[in-house]
Structures are given as structure tokens and as C-alpha cells.
Design an enzyme around this catalytic site. Structure first.
Site: not given
Length: 210
Positions: A44, A134
Site C-alpha cells: 500500500e 482497518k
């Protein structure tokens, strides 16, 4: 209603993700290749500056050539979603729960993973069909937060972010996190190989290990 079940496929290879924050194009590309070589399947890149967006574009292109997955992080506005899709990102991640950002990302063809830190946020996200969430900041919330949330929300699949290192990744995985995402700790060169060592010979974390 939206959903992000595509993360089931994205994270099926290994329960680890490397976050390449503010490293510039060349270093991001180098560390991405190192991570992929060590068994990471997903990286990411947070996008907060024009340099970050260019790094995302370059790494996303390299990822497609290698069959790897590259996402955009710190997506907190609709403009960030547009920047992510234009750079070739496969998914988006946000530090908080913003359903407008989630829907915009989904409409653009990218599954979105919102950040949560309370039972209320988890419940709202699940109501919208978002099962991959998350956990941020994970090091502050702790491993007991993960196990506690799995009681009322067994369908939630947590990705821990914030303060994750090779020293505590195994603890969070054993507590029930589906994926550990390591960012700032990657400034230390030994972190990637130490994290890769958590994986078994087939790239899986053995949750039963002591």
C-alpha cells in the site's frame, strides 16, 4: 449498500502488507520488489503529495507486471479516490469510516477498506456490507481489542495498522487479525525479512504456533 469481499482474494496469499509511506519513487519501487520477493503479495502506498501519487503509479505498474496487488492509502477525500484510480491502484484504504469515500471507491472499481476504532464504527461498517476493516491505531487499541470485537462481530476481518512491527505482528495475528500492515517500521532494513520469517513454507502464518 456496498461490500468489500474482494479483499478475500487480495489477501489470500499472505497475512502481511507493506505500507510504503513517503519513500519517493525509486525507494518505494525498490522496497516493493524486496517485499514481493520475500513473499508479500500486497503493498500500500499512502497518497498525500504529488510525489506519493507518482510513486503509486510506478509501483502499481510494476505490480501488474509481477501479478501483485498495489493499493492506495490515506484516502480521505473524493479527490484521493480519483487520484488512486488514475494511478492504477487496486484498492483504497482510509484511516477512518467515511461511507462517501467508500462508495466513490467502489463505484470506481476499487474495494475500499475503512478504518475503525470503536464498536459503533464496526457495527456501522458491517451494516453497509463492509467486512474487511482497518484497525487504527492498532498498537494503541491492542490485541485485546481484536479478540473483544470478534465476540459481537465474528464476521469482521481486521487488518491492523499503526505501530506494527516484526516484534508484535505475530501477537496481533494470533489475537485474530487477518492481516498485519507494517509501515514506518520498514525504515529499518531488517523488518521485511523478519516479517517474512513469520510465514510458513507456503507463505501462511501458522496461528497455532506458540
Amino acid at each position: 449498500m456496498v461490500e468489500n469481499a474482494r479483499f478475500n482474494e487480495i489477501f489470500k496469499e499472505a497475512p502481511l502488507m507493506a505500507i510504503l509511506r513517503g519513500m519517493g519513487v525509486e525507494r518505494s519501487l525498490s522496497i516493493a520488489h524486496t517485499a514481493w520477493d520475500l513473499g508479500f503479495h500486497v503493498v500500500e502506498l499512502p497518497i498525500q503529495t504529488p510525489d506519493d501519487i507518482e510513486a503509486l503509479r510506478v509501483v502499481a505498474l510494476a505490480g501488474k507486471e509481477r501479478g501483485k496487488i498495489v493499493g492506495a492509502g490515506t484516502v480521505v477525500a473524493l479527490e484521493h479516490v480519483r487520484q488512486a484510480v488514475n494511478a492504477g491502484a487496486d484498492f483504497t484504504v482510509s484511516p477512518g469510516l467515511d461511507l462517501e469515500v467508500v462508495r466513490e471507491s467502489s463505484d470506481a472499481g476499487m474495494p475500499s477498506m475503512p478504518g475503525v476504532a470503536t464498536a459503533t464504527e464496526v457495527q456501522i461498517a458491517l451494516k453497509e456490507g463492509l467486512t474487511w476493516l482497518k484497525v487504527f491505531p492498532a498498537s494503541v487499541l491492542g490485541t485485546t481489542w481484536i479478540s473483544a470485537m470478534h465476540g459481537p462481530f465474528p464476521q469482521a476481518k481486521f487488518v491492523t495498522t499503526g505501530g506494527m512491527t516484526a516484534a508484535n505482528a505475530g501477537q496481533f495475528l494470533r489475537a485474530g487479525a487477518r492481516v498485519v500492515a507494517v509501515g514506518s517500521a520498514l525504515e529499518e532494513p531488517s523488518q521485511l525479512p523478519r516479517l517474512a520469517a513469520l510465514l510458513g513454507p507456503v507463505g501462511r502464518f501458522e496461528r497455532a504456533e506458540s
